[in-house]
Design a protein around this motif. Structure first.
Motif, PDB file in Angstrom:
ATOM      1  N   GLU A  62     -34.370  23.949   3.998  1.00 56.49           N
ATOM      2  CA  GLU A  62     -33.244  24.753   3.523  1.00 56.49           C
ATOM      3  C   GLU A  62     -33.051  26.014   4.349  1.00 56.49           C
ATOM      4  O   GLU A  62     -31.915  26.410   4.630  1.00 56.49           O
ATOM      5  CB  GLU A  62     -33.458  25.115   2.046  1.00 56.49           C
ATOM      6  CG  GLU A  62     -32.244  25.740   1.394  1.00 56.49           C
ATOM      7  CD  GLU A  62     -32.403  25.888  -0.110  1.00 56.49           C
ATOM      8  OE1 GLU A  62     -31.460  26.395  -0.749  1.00 56.49           O
ATOM      9  OE2 GLU A  62     -33.472  25.508  -0.644  1.00 56.49           O
ATOM     10  N   GLU A  63     -34.140  26.644   4.753  1.00 57.32           N
ATOM     11  CA  GLU A  63     -34.022  27.865   5.556  1.00 57.32           C
ATOM     12  C   GLU A  63     -33.355  27.566   6.899  1.00 57.32           C
ATOM     13  O   GLU A  63     -32.509  28.329   7.369  1.00 57.32           O
ATOM     14  CB  GLU A  63     -35.397  28.493   5.785  1.00 57.32           C
ATOM     15  CG  GLU A  63     -35.328  29.815   6.538  1.00 57.32           C
ATOM     16  CD  GLU A  63     -36.687  30.424   6.790  1.00 57.32           C
ATOM     17  OE1 GLU A  63     -36.784  31.665   6.828  1.00 57.32           O
ATOM     18  OE2 GLU A  63     -37.660  29.664   6.964  1.00 57.32           O
TER      19      GLU A  63
ATOM     20  N   ARG B 225     -31.266  25.116   7.581  1.00 58.37           N
ATOM     21  CA  ARG B 225     -29.851  24.814   7.369  1.00 58.37           C
ATOM     22  C   ARG B 225     -29.054  26.098   7.163  1.00 58.37           C
ATOM     23  O   ARG B 225     -27.950  26.255   7.701  1.00 58.37           O
ATOM     24  CB  ARG B 225     -29.676  23.877   6.169  1.00 58.37           C
ATOM     25  CG  ARG B 225     -30.282  22.489   6.374  1.00 58.37           C
ATOM     26  CD  ARG B 225     -29.653  21.471   5.423  1.00 58.37           C
ATOM     27  NE  ARG B 225     -29.744  21.875   4.036  1.00 58.37           N
ATOM     28  CZ  ARG B 225     -30.743  21.558   3.226  1.00 58.37           C
ATOM     29  NH1 ARG B 225     -31.749  20.813   3.684  1.00 58.37           N
ATOM     30  NH2 ARG B 225     -30.755  21.948   1.964  1.00 58.37           N
ATOM     31  N   TRP B 226     -29.589  27.033   6.399  1.00 57.60           N
ATOM     32  CA  TRP B 226     -28.925  28.319   6.202  1.00 57.60           C
ATOM     33  C   TRP B 226     -28.832  29.079   7.529  1.00 57.60           C
ATOM     34  O   TRP B 226     -27.797  29.693   7.832  1.00 57.60           O
ATOM     35  CB  TRP B 226     -29.691  29.161   5.185  1.00 57.60           C
ATOM     36  CG  TRP B 226     -29.301  28.918   3.761  1.00 57.60           C
ATOM     37  CD1 TRP B 226     -29.670  27.862   2.974  1.00 57.60           C
ATOM     38  CD2 TRP B 226     -28.481  29.750   2.936  1.00 57.60           C
ATOM     39  NE1 TRP B 226     -29.143  27.990   1.721  1.00 57.60           N
ATOM     40  CE2 TRP B 226     -28.403  29.145   1.663  1.00 57.60           C
ATOM     41  CE3 TRP B 226     -27.811  30.954   3.147  1.00 57.60           C
ATOM     42  CZ2 TRP B 226     -27.674  29.695   0.621  1.00 57.60           C
ATOM     43  CZ3 TRP B 226     -27.096  31.515   2.100  1.00 57.60           C
ATOM     44  CH2 TRP B 226     -27.028  30.888   0.855  1.00 57.60           C
ATOM     45  N   PHE B 227     -29.881  29.049   8.309  1.00 56.11           N
ATOM     46  CA  PHE B 227     -29.921  29.773   9.582  1.00 56.11           C
ATOM     47  C   PHE B 227     -28.800  29.310  10.497  1.00 56.11           C
ATOM     48  O   PHE B 227     -28.031  30.129  11.032  1.00 56.11           O
ATOM     49  CB  PHE B 227     -31.288  29.565  10.245  1.00 56.11           C
ATOM     50  CG  PHE B 227     -31.391  30.113  11.640  1.00 56.11           C
ATOM     51  CD1 PHE B 227     -31.237  31.470  11.889  1.00 56.11           C
ATOM     52  CD2 PHE B 227     -31.652  29.270  12.712  1.00 56.11           C
ATOM     53  CE1 PHE B 227     -31.332  31.982  13.177  1.00 56.11           C
ATOM     54  CE2 PHE B 227     -31.752  29.767  14.007  1.00 56.11           C
ATOM     55  CZ  PHE B 227     -31.594  31.124  14.233  1.00 56.11           C
TER      56      PHE B 227
ATOM     57  N   ALA C 106     -26.165  27.596   9.650  1.00 58.45           N
ATOM     58  CA  ALA C 106     -24.860  27.813   9.009  1.00 58.45           C
ATOM     59  C   ALA C 106     -24.385  29.241   9.240  1.00 58.45           C
ATOM     60  O   ALA C 106     -23.193  29.478   9.509  1.00 58.45           O
ATOM     61  CB  ALA C 106     -24.960  27.520   7.510  1.00 58.45           C
ATOM     62  N   ILE C 107     -25.303  30.197   9.152  1.00 56.69           N
ATOM     63  CA  ILE C 107     -24.953  31.602   9.409  1.00 56.69           C
ATOM     64  C   ILE C 107     -24.487  31.769  10.852  1.00 56.69           C
ATOM     65  O   ILE C 107     -23.499  32.464  11.126  1.00 56.69           O
ATOM     66  CB  ILE C 107     -26.155  32.526   9.109  1.00 56.69           C
ATOM     67  CG1 ILE C 107     -26.446  32.539   7.598  1.00 56.69           C
ATOM     68  CG2 ILE C 107     -25.886  33.946   9.601  1.00 56.69           C
ATOM     69  CD1 ILE C 107     -27.744  33.246   7.243  1.00 56.69           C
TER      70      ILE C 107
ATOM     71  N   CYS D   7     -35.862  32.463  11.282  1.00 56.83           N
ATOM     72  CA  CYS D   7     -36.648  31.778  10.249  1.00 56.83           C
ATOM     73  C   CYS D   7     -38.092  32.286  10.211  1.00 56.83           C
ATOM     74  O   CYS D   7     -38.608  32.804  11.198  1.00 56.83           O
ATOM     75  CB  CYS D   7     -36.650  30.277  10.517  1.00 56.83           C
ATOM     76  SG  CYS D   7     -35.010  29.526  10.601  1.00 56.83           S
TER      77      CYS D   7
ATOM     78  N   VAL E 223     -34.358  34.638   7.226  1.00 57.44           N
ATOM     79  CA  VAL E 223     -33.345  33.937   6.439  1.00 57.44           C
ATOM     80  C   VAL E 223     -33.911  33.474   5.102  1.00 57.44           C
ATOM     81  O   VAL E 223     -33.229  33.519   4.075  1.00 57.44           O
ATOM     82  CB  VAL E 223     -32.799  32.728   7.225  1.00 57.44           C
ATOM     83  CG1 VAL E 223     -31.867  31.875   6.367  1.00 57.44           C
ATOM     84  CG2 VAL E 223     -32.059  33.197   8.474  1.00 57.44           C
TER      85      VAL E 223
ATOM     86  N   VAL F 181     -32.193  34.072   1.475  1.00 53.08           N
ATOM     87  CA  VAL F 181     -31.766  32.992   0.572  1.00 53.08           C
ATOM     88  C   VAL F 181     -32.354  33.186  -0.819  1.00 53.08           C
ATOM     89  O   VAL F 181     -31.668  33.027  -1.837  1.00 53.08           O
ATOM     90  CB  VAL F 181     -32.171  31.618   1.146  1.00 53.08           C
ATOM     91  CG1 VAL F 181     -31.876  30.506   0.143  1.00 53.08           C
ATOM     92  CG2 VAL F 181     -31.439  31.351   2.460  1.00 53.08           C
TER      93      VAL F 181
ATOM     94  N   LYS G 282     -30.182  33.714  -4.246  1.00 48.32           N
ATOM     95  CA  LYS G 282     -30.299  32.823  -5.398  1.00 48.32           C
ATOM     96  C   LYS G 282     -30.776  33.584  -6.633  1.00 48.32           C
ATOM     97  O   LYS G 282     -30.319  33.313  -7.756  1.00 48.32           O
ATOM     98  CB  LYS G 282     -31.273  31.681  -5.082  1.00 48.32           C
ATOM     99  CG  LYS G 282     -30.724  30.681  -4.072  1.00 48.32           C
ATOM    100  CD  LYS G 282     -31.640  29.486  -3.941  1.00 48.32           C
ATOM    101  CE  LYS G 282     -30.990  28.417  -3.057  1.00 48.32           C
ATOM    102  NZ  LYS G 282     -31.803  27.191  -2.970  1.00 48.32           N
TER     103      LYS G 282
END
Length: 484
Positions: free
Chosen positions: A271-272, A274-276, A278-279, A345, A355, A359, A363
């Protein structure tokens, strides 16, 4: 009681290992027949003698009795003292007559920050340029991790030092022994470094420049052999290659190891990660549109390439300079500050907030909103499909508070020392996140020569604190740490 002998023994080993790197730089200086040969010869001799003395003092240390306090002290002292000895080639060679400048440059190297006090690095001899890059390459993965990988350090002490130096909220072990983990991580690190060196050498760079930029790219450090940085080559090929490997360097090295071992899902499902990415995608799209619509770049590919490189170099905390972003305006400056805080990350070579913590905070904030309408609901924070314990959430919240406090305190000290408003904010944020470039007069090349000695000492402390994830350094400063 503290295992003092263990601390001396580990520091001695670190100094002896660092002598090998300094001797390599001595070889480079000798090969280019530079005037830095004597400086490296004296520096390596001093470091080796001190290392032997420290090792002899701690030779009979009981390594198995070393605990968390010893691990934290060894890590903090290693980074502080190696920067002290690592500055000797700069100072003894006469490339700066200021101890504060020499220490700042070395700490910036070890912490992979990339901020520099040299206005024109092209005036430095090849040995010194190589030493700057080698400092960053070591600091990217960590000197402790390197030593643990090569030397048979047994007992709990190795694990405690590894955790104290490694970045992230938790530290995943994919092998039972910490030495096995360190060896595999360094194996991946060396392979990727050789790969990016080869790609850069295949482009417009000569071998020396390719080696230096290969080391500082994967380490997400940012030191360059040219005063203009990457902009010197004016090469889209170089910028795209560096952008790709800066992203890899800012990705969790454990997951990169899994990916290279054929376990692709470990990386792709994280997940980290994917967020990285995406940012990065969102930031690049926004900055590209800004540069193109504002007419700063009239060619769409050029706007995209500059946006990609600048976003990547900031969020990965590398800090290369490919273009001057100061004329891009305050809108981009704010985006730059956000990227410099979030960064890459956990388990990567970059610094910053990470990241993963961002996240978890996001959340947790959403859960607080939900509990406003459903106060009795139990809504845990989930990360990678698993429930995050309240202890971890509390630790992230404490880290965020400490991060903000350090930024505010650092800015106050620098402004009291007559630094400008933009320069102070940019300098503290970039040093705490180990990014490199700043705002105002610091600019995209990250030149800090204009700061006073006091400000440089403060920023050196901030760089080390940020690289060691804040808690390791600040905990040592508390009186409770020293109580039995």
């Amino acid at each position: 009681m503290l295992n003092i002998r263990f601390i001396f023994k580990m520091l001695g080993l670190m100094f002896i290992m660092e002598t090998l790197f300094m001797v390599i730089s001595l070889g480079v200086a000798f090969a280019y027949q530079g005037d830095d040969v004597a400086a490296f010869a004296w520096s390596s001799g001093i470091l080796f003698v001190v290392g032997i003395l420290f090792y002899m003092i701690g030779a009979r240390a009981n390594e198995r009795s070393a605990g968390r306090r010893e691990g934290m002290l060894v890590v903090a002292l290693t980074w502080a003292l190696l920067s002290l000895f690592g500055m000797l080639p700069f100072y003894l060679g006469g490339y700066t007559d200021s101890v504060a400048d020499a220490y700042f440059e070395t700490m910036s190297g070890f912490t992979t920050t990339g901020a520099s006090v040299f206005p024109n690095v092209e005036l430095l001899p090849e040995g010194i340029l190589f030493w700057r890059s080698l400092l960053q390459w070591q600091g990217g993965m960590g000197m402790i991790v390197f030593t643990v990988a090569l030397l048979p350090i047994f007992g709990e002490g190795a694990s405690q030092m590894f955790d104290a130096e490694s970045s992230g909220i938790t530290h995943e072990r994919f092998r039972p022994r910490i030495t096995q983990v360190a060896k595999r991580l360094w194996g991946v690190y060396v392979f990727l470094t050789l790969l990016v060196v080869g790609l850069l050498w295949a482009g417009p760079m000569n071998l020396f420049d390719a080696i230096n930029h290969g080391m500082t790219c994967l380490a997400t450090g940012g030191f360059s052999t040219k005063a203009a940085g990457v902009a010197y080559w004016q090469s889209p090929y170089v910028e795209y290659v560096l952008s790709i490997f800066m992203c890899i360097g800012a990705t969790n090295m454990t997951l990169v190891y899994f990916f290279m071992s054929g376990r692709f899902s470990k990386l792709l499902k994280d997940e980290e990660v994917r967020w990285f990415y995406a940012i990065i995608a969102i930031a690049v799209a926004v900055v590209t549109a800004w540069l193109y619509l504002k007419g700063i770049y009239t060619d769409l590919e050029e706007a995209f390439r500059n946006a990609l490189f600048q976003v990547t170099t900031l969020i990965s905390t590398t800090g290369y300079a490919a273009s001057d972003y100061i004329p891009w305006g305050p809108f981009f400056w704010l985006i730059a500050l956000i990227l410099m805080v979030i960064c890459g990350c956990a388990g990567s070579t970059c610094g910053g907030f990470k990241v993963g913590r961002f996240v978890i905070l996001a959340k947790n904030l959403l859960n607080v909103f939900k509990k406003q309408t459903h106060p009795h609901a139990v809504i845990p924070v989930r990360f990678n499909g698993r429930v995050v314990s309240t202890d971890v959430v509390d630790r992230v919240l404490a880290f965020a508070f400490a991060y903000i406090v350090l930024i505010v305190a650092g800015c106050l000290v620098l402004m009291a020392d007559d630094a400008g408003f933009e320069e102070s904010i940019g300098a503290v944020v970039t040093c705490l996140g180990n990014v490199g470039p700043g705002l105002g007069t610091c600019g995209p090349v990250g030149n800090f020569a204009g700061f006073s000695d006091l400000s440089k000492w403060v920023l050196s402390f901030i760089m080390m604190t940020g690289r060691l994830e804040i808690f390791t350094v600040l905990t040592i400063l508390l009186p409770g740490f020293w109580k039995q």
